[in-house]
Design a protein around this motif. Structure first.
Motif, PDB file in Angstrom:
ATOM      1  N   PRO A  95      40.566  10.428  20.943  1.00 36.78           N
ATOM      2  CA  PRO A  95      40.625   9.099  21.570  1.00 36.78           C
ATOM      3  C   PRO A  95      39.418   8.796  22.450  1.00 36.78           C
ATOM      4  O   PRO A  95      38.954   7.653  22.502  1.00 36.78           O
ATOM      5  CB  PRO A  95      41.912   9.170  22.394  1.00 36.78           C
ATOM      6  CG  PRO A  95      42.756  10.193  21.708  1.00 36.78           C
ATOM      7  CD  PRO A  95      41.790  11.210  21.190  1.00 36.78           C
ATOM      8  N   PHE A  96      38.896   9.816  23.171  1.00 38.79           N
ATOM      9  CA  PHE A  96      37.716   9.588  24.005  1.00 38.79           C
ATOM     10  C   PHE A  96      36.498   9.253  23.152  1.00 38.79           C
ATOM     11  O   PHE A  96      35.823   8.242  23.353  1.00 38.79           O
ATOM     12  CB  PHE A  96      37.405  10.835  24.845  1.00 38.79           C
ATOM     13  CG  PHE A  96      38.399  11.108  25.924  1.00 38.79           C
ATOM     14  CD1 PHE A  96      38.354  10.411  27.123  1.00 38.79           C
ATOM     15  CD2 PHE A  96      39.384  12.065  25.752  1.00 38.79           C
ATOM     16  CE1 PHE A  96      39.265  10.672  28.136  1.00 38.79           C
ATOM     17  CE2 PHE A  96      40.305  12.332  26.757  1.00 38.79           C
ATOM     18  CZ  PHE A  96      40.244  11.633  27.949  1.00 38.79           C
ATOM     19  N   ASP A 136      33.779   0.978  21.142  1.00 31.67           N
ATOM     20  CA  ASP A 136      33.386   0.003  22.170  1.00 31.67           C
ATOM     21  C   ASP A 136      31.871  -0.078  22.334  1.00 31.67           C
ATOM     22  O   ASP A 136      31.326  -1.167  22.551  1.00 31.67           O
ATOM     23  CB  ASP A 136      34.023   0.367  23.507  1.00 31.67           C
ATOM     24  CG  ASP A 136      35.519   0.075  23.543  1.00 31.67           C
ATOM     25  OD1 ASP A 136      35.974  -0.750  22.738  1.00 31.67           O
ATOM     26  OD2 ASP A 136      36.224   0.692  24.363  1.00 31.67           O
ATOM     27  N   SER A 137      31.183   1.070  22.249  1.00 31.47           N
ATOM     28  CA  SER A 137      29.754   1.102  22.552  1.00 31.47           C
ATOM     29  C   SER A 137      28.883   0.793  21.343  1.00 31.47           C
ATOM     30  O   SER A 137      27.822   0.167  21.488  1.00 31.47           O
ATOM     31  CB  SER A 137      29.367   2.471  23.119  1.00 31.47           C
ATOM     32  OG  SER A 137      30.110   2.776  24.267  1.00 31.47           O
ATOM     33  N   VAL A 191      41.826   8.386  15.513  1.00 34.65           N
ATOM     34  CA  VAL A 191      40.945   7.286  15.900  1.00 34.65           C
ATOM     35  C   VAL A 191      40.966   6.095  14.957  1.00 34.65           C
ATOM     36  O   VAL A 191      40.593   4.989  15.362  1.00 34.65           O
ATOM     37  CB  VAL A 191      39.482   7.759  16.085  1.00 34.65           C
ATOM     38  CG1 VAL A 191      39.405   8.848  17.127  1.00 34.65           C
ATOM     39  CG2 VAL A 191      38.871   8.224  14.778  1.00 34.65           C
ATOM     40  N   GLY A 229      37.180   6.013  20.839  1.00 35.07           N
ATOM     41  CA  GLY A 229      37.206   4.783  21.624  1.00 35.07           C
ATOM     42  C   GLY A 229      35.835   4.418  22.158  1.00 35.07           C
ATOM     43  O   GLY A 229      35.441   3.247  22.145  1.00 35.07           O
ATOM     44  N   TRP A 230      35.084   5.430  22.640  1.00 37.36           N
ATOM     45  CA  TRP A 230      33.736   5.161  23.149  1.00 37.36           C
ATOM     46  C   TRP A 230      32.823   4.645  22.038  1.00 37.36           C
ATOM     47  O   TRP A 230      32.062   3.702  22.234  1.00 37.36           O
ATOM     48  CB  TRP A 230      33.161   6.428  23.768  1.00 37.36           C
ATOM     49  CG  TRP A 230      31.765   6.236  24.268  1.00 37.36           C
ATOM     50  CD1 TRP A 230      31.384   5.645  25.442  1.00 37.36           C
ATOM     51  CD2 TRP A 230      30.562   6.601  23.593  1.00 37.36           C
ATOM     52  NE1 TRP A 230      30.005   5.622  25.552  1.00 37.36           N
ATOM     53  CE2 TRP A 230      29.467   6.213  24.424  1.00 37.36           C
ATOM     54  CE3 TRP A 230      30.294   7.223  22.375  1.00 37.36           C
ATOM     55  CZ2 TRP A 230      28.155   6.433  24.064  1.00 37.36           C
ATOM     56  CZ3 TRP A 230      28.967   7.447  22.014  1.00 37.36           C
ATOM     57  CH2 TRP A 230      27.923   7.054  22.854  1.00 37.36           C
ATOM     58  N   GLY A 264      43.014   4.187  23.142  1.00 32.43           N
ATOM     59  CA  GLY A 264      43.054   5.565  22.671  1.00 32.43           C
ATOM     60  C   GLY A 264      43.520   6.525  23.739  1.00 32.43           C
ATOM     61  O   GLY A 264      44.352   7.401  23.500  1.00 32.43           O
ATOM     62  N   ILE A 265      43.010   6.344  24.951  1.00 33.08           N
ATOM     63  CA  ILE A 265      43.387   7.231  26.055  1.00 33.08           C
ATOM     64  C   ILE A 265      44.843   7.021  26.456  1.00 33.08           C
ATOM     65  O   ILE A 265      45.505   7.942  26.942  1.00 33.08           O
ATOM     66  CB  ILE A 265      42.454   6.997  27.264  1.00 33.08           C
ATOM     67  CG1 ILE A 265      41.028   7.418  26.896  1.00 33.08           C
ATOM     68  CG2 ILE A 265      42.925   7.760  28.493  1.00 33.08           C
ATOM     69  CD1 ILE A 265      40.011   7.105  27.977  1.00 33.08           C
ATOM     70  N   SER A 309      40.728  -2.170  25.983  1.00 35.62           N
ATOM     71  CA  SER A 309      39.615  -1.852  25.098  1.00 35.62           C
ATOM     72  C   SER A 309      40.042  -0.758  24.130  1.00 35.62           C
ATOM     73  O   SER A 309      41.111  -0.147  24.288  1.00 35.62           O
ATOM     74  CB  SER A 309      38.408  -1.373  25.920  1.00 35.62           C
ATOM     75  OG  SER A 309      38.684  -0.104  26.497  1.00 35.62           O
ATOM     76  N   LEU A 345      38.726   2.182  23.813  1.00 37.50           N
ATOM     77  CA  LEU A 345      38.767   3.449  24.555  1.00 37.50           C
ATOM     78  C   LEU A 345      40.037   3.542  25.386  1.00 37.50           C
ATOM     79  O   LEU A 345      40.717   4.582  25.394  1.00 37.50           O
ATOM     80  CB  LEU A 345      37.535   3.564  25.448  1.00 37.50           C
ATOM     81  CG  LEU A 345      37.461   4.800  26.356  1.00 37.50           C
ATOM     82  CD1 LEU A 345      37.515   6.073  25.529  1.00 37.50           C
ATOM     83  CD2 LEU A 345      36.200   4.766  27.210  1.00 37.50           C
ATOM     84  N   GLU A 346      40.388   2.463  26.067  1.00 36.72           N
ATOM     85  CA  GLU A 346      41.600   2.476  26.894  1.00 36.72           C
ATOM     86  C   GLU A 346      42.853   2.644  26.040  1.00 36.72           C
ATOM     87  O   GLU A 346      43.787   3.358  26.422  1.00 36.72           O
ATOM     88  CB  GLU A 346      41.684   1.183  27.703  1.00 36.72           C
ATOM     89  CG  GLU A 346      40.636   1.074  28.806  1.00 36.72           C
ATOM     90  CD  GLU A 346      40.544  -0.313  29.397  1.00 36.72           C
ATOM     91  OE1 GLU A 346      40.035  -0.448  30.526  1.00 36.72           O
ATOM     92  OE2 GLU A 346      40.984  -1.283  28.733  1.00 36.72           O
TER      93      GLU A 346
END
Length: 491
Positions: A159-160, A167-168, A36, A163-164, A325-326, A320, A322-323
């Motif tokens: 990554p989930f 972003d959040s 991450v 990334g969350w 990372g995924i 983003s 998250l995107e």
């Protein structure tokens, strides 16, 4: 392995489950960081007003101390107790993570990452060594398999979660998330039995070797990162580069004068001789030497691609955190699903075909990633390169590990694995330091889509070239199969 505690843990007992959970949570902290932090680079760079060199040091500060001290960390656990050193590493890592999360400047963040790497060097070797030393031989394989699988899950969810959080909330939370994991390890600590190596009791530590290795890598890394700003011929670049080279030469000389790990030779004053951190006798095997050179090439390429790709996806393609990372998740899933089968295939046919094919597939995947540009559609422009790269990784990772272990005698298996792991981390360290210099990226270029896109595409050619060299190297060496005994000087 001779230990002071008889291995007897079983997975069906509370102590067995508690020890396994502690090992998984601790290794999960290190694996989460590796997946991450790269994703967070554009956001933290913007927030801390960092330049390209600062982003390089955020990655390399951690990698540097982990690579330089991981073998020493394993030796400390053997001598003073694997549980004790492991728990010190967990607490150290957690405190450094807090410092990373609260860092008000890029300089302090880099310093905290360097400290965090030292903690990782204490906990990473201990997480698996505790399982190896403490579980009943009949249960050990299942325990190691569970550790590997559950640690892989933590890598996949990184990554989930990362990334969350980026972003959040903020990039700072990717470091704060280590705190509950560390608390979980400490709560499980009373179930972990202590174990030591009796052979290591009278052994002195190779502190000089560790420090020379660290200073050598640090000097060269600093010079490569500083060169775009100060120029290759400047005193600011030449001095640390020459100091780094001198330290690495001294490191080799120091290791040559020392004995093998655990061998109780005495100095002239009668005290036990410090064993070599990097035993020179390992490199009398040409197979082992070439496999580690192979590792330098392929893992250097891997480090460069992962560093550049997530920045490219965010700064150029508009993804983003998250995107981004995924986007690389298929690589992790392929490794989780296919590594065991890849290892089994290498046992049947020998590892060389996969060691040749793997980097060539990765090189083809790297070239396909040239499609990743402004507003790149994931399915048509990102996924093909990611899948091909992941297939190459799946093909080579397990066979490389088995080939390295097969290239040395059984009593050196632990040290050989540690040396190869260190080579992989050092290769990534140097690639992240050198590639921006080679492709002309410096300053705030990571935030300039046109400049970074140009540098990204050039970097992919360099990485593909390194991978092709790795594939050619595998053709030149006769890699021993799983049932073969290594021969001194074997080629």
């Amino acid at each position: 392995m001779v230990t002071e505690t008889a291995p007897g843990l079983r997975l069906g007992t509370a102590r067995g489950r508690g020890t396994l959970v502690a090992a998984v949570l601790a290794s999960g902290m290190a694996f989460l960081d590796s997946t991450v932090v790269n994703v967070a680079l554009p956001k933290l760079g913007e927030d801390l007003h960092a330049e390209m060199s600062g982003l390089q040091w955020v990655v390399n500060g951690y990698t540097l101390t982990l690579a330089a001290f991981v073998l020493l960390g394993g030796a400390l656990g053997d001598r003073f107790g694997r549980r004790r050193v492991f728990l010190i590493g967990v607490v150290w890592f957690a405190l450094a993570s807090v410092a990373c999360g609260f860092a008000p400047s890029i300089e302090l963040l880099v310093f905290a990452r360097i400290v965090q790497g030292v903690g990782a060097a204490l906990l990473v070797p201990g997480s698996l060594a505790m399982i190896q030393a403490s579980f009943d031989p009949a249960e050990r394989g299942r325990a190691i398999g569970a550790w590997s699988g559950l640690s892989g899950v933590s890598t996949a969810v990184g990554p989930f979660i990362g990334g969350w959080l980026i972003d959040s909330l903020s990039w700072r939370w990717i470091f704060f998330i280590n705190i509950p994991l560390a608390v979980g390890v400490v709560l499980c600590a009373h179930w972990i039995p202590e174990s030591r190596s009796l052979a290591a009791r009278n052994t002195r530590f190779d502190i000089a070797g560790s420090m020379l290795g660290a200073l050598g890598l640090a000097g060269i890394t600093y010079a490569l990162i500083a060169a775009p700003e100060h120029g290759l011929g400047s005193f600011t670049v030449l001095l640390p580069f020459l100091v780094g080279i001198a330290c690495l030469i001294s490191f080799v000389q120091v290791e040559k004068r020392r004995g093998e790990p655990g061998v109780g030779h005495a100095d002239r004053d009668g005290r036990p001789r410090r064993p070599a951190m990097l035993p020179p006798s390992l490199f009398t095997s040409r197979v082992f030497t070439l496999l580690n050179i192979y590792t330098l090439f392929v893992y250097g390429a891997f480090g460069g691609i992962f560093f550049f790709l997530v920045i490219q996806l965010q700064s150029v393609s508009g993804y983003s955190a998250l995107e981004a990372g995924i986007a690389t998740l298929p690589i992790t899933l392929l490794l989780l699903i296919g590594s065991a089968q890849s290892g089994a295939l290498a046992t049947r046919i020998g590892p060389r075909p996969q060691l040749v094919l793997g980097p060539l597939l990765c090189a083809a995947g790297a070239l396909l990633l040239h499609l990743v540009g402004p507003e790149a559609d994931y399915i048509t422009r990102v996924l093909p390169g990611v899948l091909l790269f992941g297939l190459g990784l799946m093909a080579l990772v397990a066979p490389l590990t088995s080939a390295v272990l097969a290239a040395v005698e059984d009593e050196h298996a632990g040290v050989a694995s540690g040396v190869n792991n260190t080579a992989a981390r050092a290769a990534s360290l140097l690639a992240v330091a050198a590639l921006p210099l080679l492709v002309g990226l410096s300053g705030a270029a990571y935030a300039n889509p046109v400049a970074f896109d140009h540098g990204f595409n050039q970097a992919l050619w360099w990485c593909a070239g390194l991978l092709v060299v790795g594939g050619v190297l595998a053709l030149l060496v006769r890699v021993p199969g799983a049932g073969e005994r290594p021969r001194r000087g074997q080629d």
